[in-house]
Write an enzyme that holds these catalytic residues in place. Structure first.
Site, PDB file in Angstrom:
ATOM      1  CB  SER A  77      60.035  18.114  -1.704  1.00 59.67           C
ATOM      2  OG  SER A  77      59.595  16.714  -1.563  1.00 59.67           O
ATOM      3  CB  THR A  78      60.659  22.606  -1.574  1.00 64.85           C
ATOM      4  OG1 THR A  78      59.715  22.795  -0.578  1.00 64.85           O
ATOM      5  CG2 THR A  78      59.727  22.071  -2.590  1.00 64.85           C
TER       6      THR A  78
END
Length: 181
Positions: free
Chosen positions: A10-11
């Site tokens: 996600s990041t």
């Protein structure tokens, strides 16, 4: 028949080395990966590429179902699209495949769990923001794109699609920025 792996985090500060290693170990000849939220399909260009590439007999492999998505409906739609192309979906942890009838039931339940988990994450995030606001330390999220740069690109004659491609983001994101500037 090809085994096609898909890895996602996600990041930017997360890495998918573990996912990539596992997918290679499982015999995936092709592996696509990206760093983007799994909350929706927006901006998930590698997933779109995989879905377009699937052929009859192929198998889409992910290490965990939440790597495919965190929304039950979206996950089930992806599985349906894969099956429409004659391909199957396999989740490695826990090991379940859409090749068998029971696999669909298990994947549906896992998708519902992923949706619940996403709701819990959002609730915890909102609580943290409220505490930070109350303490006077909340400054809002960091902008990922420079709004003035987007405006300058538009003023320079580029359209939203060209700006999005240049900045490697979704066109919707560019439209939202252009409404604000």
């Amino acid at each position: 028949m090809a085994r096609i792996g898909y890895a996602r985090v996600s990041t930017i500060d997360q890495d998918f080395d573990g996912q990539l290693a596992r997918l290679k170990t499982e015999g995936c000849a092709i592996i696509r990966s990206e760093k983007v939220s799994g909350g929706s399909r927006d901006g998930r260009t590698e997933l779109a590429t995989v879905m377009e590439f699937l052929r009859p007999g192929d198998e889409l492999v992910v290490t965990r179902l939440d790597r495919l998505g965190r929304d039950t409906r979206d996950v089930l739609n992806l599985i349906h699209e894969a099956e429409q192309r004659g391909a199957s979906v396999t989740v490695l942890d826990p090991h379940v495949s859409t090749r068998g009838e029971l696999g669909h039931v298990v994947i549906t339940v896992l998708g519902m769990v992923a949706t619940m988990e996403r709701r819990f994450i959002r609730a915890r995030q909102r609580e943290g923001i409220e505490r930070a606001k109350a303490a006077g330390v909340y400054k809002g999220g960091k902008r990922k794109l420079d709004y003035e740069r987007v405006k300058a690109m538009r003023d320079g004659g580029l359209g939203p699609t060209e700006i999005a491609q240049s900045l490697k983001c979704s066109r919707i994101h560019i439209y939202r920025i252009l409404q604000k500037v």
